[in-house]
Design an enzyme around this catalytic site. Structure first.
Site, PDB file in Angstrom:
ATOM      1  N   ALA A 115       7.133  35.074  27.141  1.00 33.53           N
ATOM      2  CA  ALA A 115       7.775  33.696  27.165  1.00 33.53           C
ATOM      3  C   ALA A 115       6.834  32.766  26.520  1.00 33.53           C
ATOM      4  CB  ALA A 115       7.874  33.249  28.507  1.00 33.53           C
ATOM      5  N   PHE A 121       5.268  28.417  25.911  1.00 37.57           N
ATOM      6  CA  PHE A 121       4.642  27.448  26.824  1.00 37.57           C
ATOM      7  C   PHE A 121       5.763  26.258  26.864  1.00 37.57           C
ATOM      8  CE2 PHE A 121       4.140  25.038  22.613  1.00 37.57           C
ATOM      9  CZ  PHE A 121       4.106  24.097  23.014  1.00 37.57           C
ATOM     10  N   LYS A 173       5.619  38.316  31.070  1.00 38.34           N
ATOM     11  CA  LYS A 173       4.141  37.705  30.710  1.00 38.34           C
ATOM     12  C   LYS A 173       4.759  36.219  30.447  1.00 38.34           C
ATOM     13  CE  LYS A 173       2.069  37.123  27.347  1.00 38.34           C
ATOM     14  NZ  LYS A 173       1.502  35.576  27.319  1.00 38.34           N
ATOM     15  N   GLU A 219       0.182  32.145  28.531  1.00 35.06           N
ATOM     16  CA  GLU A 219      -1.191  31.843  28.908  1.00 35.06           C
ATOM     17  C   GLU A 219      -1.418  30.315  29.381  1.00 35.06           C
ATOM     18  OE1 GLU A 219      -0.256  33.104  26.071  1.00 35.06           O
ATOM     19  OE2 GLU A 219      -1.480  32.461  24.538  1.00 35.06           O
ATOM     20  N   CYS A 244      12.692  24.134  21.058  1.00 35.14           N
ATOM     21  CA  CYS A 244      12.943  24.648  19.801  1.00 35.14           C
ATOM     22  C   CYS A 244      14.401  24.097  19.541  1.00 35.14           C
ATOM     23  CB  CYS A 244      13.428  26.133  20.394  1.00 35.14           C
ATOM     24  SG  CYS A 244      14.666  26.280  21.617  1.00 35.14           S
ATOM     25  N   GLU A 263       8.050  24.000  10.636  1.00 35.89           N
ATOM     26  CA  GLU A 263       8.453  23.630  11.924  1.00 35.89           C
ATOM     27  C   GLU A 263       7.295  22.780  12.300  1.00 35.89           C
ATOM     28  OE1 GLU A 263       8.466  26.402  15.119  1.00 35.89           O
ATOM     29  OE2 GLU A 263      10.203  25.385  16.046  1.00 35.89           O
TER      30      GLU A 263
END
Ligand code: NAD
Length: 520
Positions: A172, A174, A198, A201, A307, A405
């Site tokens: 995934a 953030f 997961k 982090e 997004c 982006e």
């Protein structure tokens, strides 16, 4: 928001501290327990983006033995879980959705603490994920149902049904710390799979809280496990033979590599990647004030780190750039937990520097800086990663502000003369995640939605994120793999079709009756 407000059973605190401190290390989640990893020699920092403070650490991977144990447990859990009736599996999610509602405040605080978005926006993050959990509660009577056709030949019937795959994994990003994990594991688990998540982090907290709620809801051990880390951990996931499918959401750099590695190792991969979302404004757009507010909200909400954030506005025969500037200037930049804040910080110092550099380069490549958010100051938060709303007017699609982006609070405005030119411009862009049209003409809207190659289209709405009874799609460079997240397609991703053709020859009628014991 104070560190003591947050539940910390899933972090390993130093001996003399409670709550998040710079010494706290996130545990991983296996066997329905939070476990300290031995892989603590390489730790990554989890920071509060509004203050720059290190609030915890996260292991950069699991040791090979720890990961193998996670995999063995997932495989073992799957063997039993797949045999649990689907109605019983979905019943678990009735309790899970209740617990998510009950603990939304805590999830919201963890998101704001680690991601930076406002509390109200974090609430939306949880809610949009919760809606997918709600669909998991009715999976047995909807997308999990198969098909049948009786009498396909003499004495023959055909049925097809959907079987779970086995162990599935999710990686995934953030930017939606609760919603995106909730796009993944609830449907996978309700369909009968075991799941290894997961989280990013940078924002692991809400995934740990979701794991804690899973235990409370009664998830059997190891149908859900949560591991930590970055690239090294991801490589282990892409290569492990037990994993049958990987769901990924994140950047193109990571996603292209995960798609290649995962499929090379024989796995299904669904990967939702980056975006450059356009809105087209026509002269007949209804209610100028409302449209301007919608554009500004979609461009600068969550500091542009969605997004589906709006990054380009194409004006056709009108010029509302000044109106955008006036509305954007009204937005308050600050820490997400303060009342009245509209725009929080960027996730890291590196992101802030990158966005500042892109704005500078865009100007040197000829863009006109209409509103400059680079030097915004937020009283009391000198170390926060803040950039204020920024608007650029640009004539060339070769300019960096159009090409890249940016993933920050930067809106690029372009002007063209016709709707056809606007559509051609959108279709030439490599990405195909979301787009929008503002008009009062139904037939023009219909023409636009048929001609545009982007797969999530908003008509008079700027962030057309599909509701969970549909699927989140995305086209061209915004996606790899062909089965989408959530909805029917999401369930199909986590299941495989089994078709059974059966032939039961008729037994002569006379042999069924009688009172005599059959003698073969
Ligand atoms: P990211 O790619 O940096 O990280 C996503 C995940 O991949 C994290 O778990 C991370 O640990 C891992 N990762 C990072 N680099 C990796 C690498 N080189 N190899 C393997 N794994 C790696 O993305 P992010 O910064 O967390 O999220 C922002 C990006 O996600 C943006 O590009 C945004 O458009 C995209 N996004 C897309 C959607 C969508 O549905 N299309 C939704 C949300 C976010």
């Amino acid at each position: 928001l104070s560190s003591s407000q947050t539940s910390t059973s899933f972090v390993l605190s130093s001996a003399d501290s409670n709550g998040f401190t710079s010494n706290s290390v996130y545990k991983y989640f296996s066997n329905n327990e939070f476990v300290s990893s031995s892989f603590e020699d390489k730790l990554l920092q989890v920071t509060n983006p509004a203050t720059g403070d290190v609030i915890a650490h996260v292991p950069s991977s699991l040791s090979p033995d720890e990961f193998q144990t996670v995999m063995d447990r997932a495989q073992e859990a799957f063997r039993t879980w797949r045999t649990v009736p689907p109605q019983q599996r979905q019943r678990l999610f009735l309790e899970y959705q209740r617990l998510i509602r009950q603990h939304t405040d805590e999830l919201e605080e963890l998101i704001t603490l680690e991601n930076g978005k406002t509390l109200a926006d974090a609430r939306g993050d949880v809610f949009r994920g919760l809606e997918v959990v709600e669909t998991a509660c009715q999976i047995a009577s909807s997308h999990l149902l198969g098909d049948s056709l009786a009498g396909v030949s003499r004495n023959m019937d055909c049925i097809s049904y959907r079987e779970p795959l086995g162990v599935c994994a999710g990686i995934a990003p953030f930017n939606f710390p609760a919603m995106i994990p909730l796009w993944m594991f609830p449907l996978a688990i309700a369909a009968g799979n075991a799941f290894v998540l997961k989280p990013s982090e940078k924002t692991p907290g809400s995934s740990m809280k979701l794991a804690q709620l899973a235990v409370e809801a009664g998830f059997p051990p190891n149908v859900l496990q949560v591991v930590h880390g970055s690239t090294e951990m991801v490589q282990k996931i892409c290569q492990h033979p037990y994993i049958r499918a990987i769901s990924f959401v994140g950047s193109n750099v990571a996603g292209e590599s995960i798609y290649q590695q995962g499929t090379l190792h024989g796995k299904r991969v669904q990967a939702n990647l980056g975006a450059k979302n356009h809105a087209v404004v026509l002269p007949d757009a209804m209610n100028k004030q409302a449209v301007v507010q919608a554009l500004v909200g979609a461009a600068f909400g969550a500091a542009g780190q969605r997004c589906m954030a709006l990054s380009v506005v194409i004006f056709v025969g009108v010029d509302w750039v000044d109106d955008l500037k006036h509305a954007a200037r009204e937005l308050t930049v600050g820490p997400g937990w303060e009342t009245g804040v509209d725009v929080g910080p960027l996730i890291t110092k590196e992101s802030k520097e990158r966005v500042k550099n892109i704005i500078g380069q865009a100007v040197s490549e000829g863009a006109e800086l209409i509103l400059d958010g680079r030097d915004v100051t937020v009283e009391g938060y000198r170390n926060g990663n803040f950039i204020g709303p920024t608007i650029l007017k640009c004539a060339s699609t070769k300019n960096i502000c159009y090409r890249e982006e940016i993933f920050g609070p930067v809106l690029t405005c372009l002007h063209v003369n016709t709707l056809e030119e606007a559509i051609a411009l959108i279709n030439e862009n490599p990405y195909g995640n979301g787009c929008a049209l503002f008009t009062s003409s139904g037939s023009t809207a219909r023409y636009f939605q048929n001609e545009v190659e982007v797969t999530q289209v908003g008509i008079n709405t700027p962030i057309p994120v599909p509701l969970p009874m549909f699927s989140f799609t995305g086209g061209k460079a915004s996606i790899r793999g062909d089965l989408n997240f959530y909805g029917k397609s999401g369930v199909h991703f986590y299941t495989t079709l089994k078709t059974v053709t059966s032939n039961w020859p008729e037994i002569p009628h006379s042999s069924l009756g009688g009172t005599t014991m059959p003698t073969m």
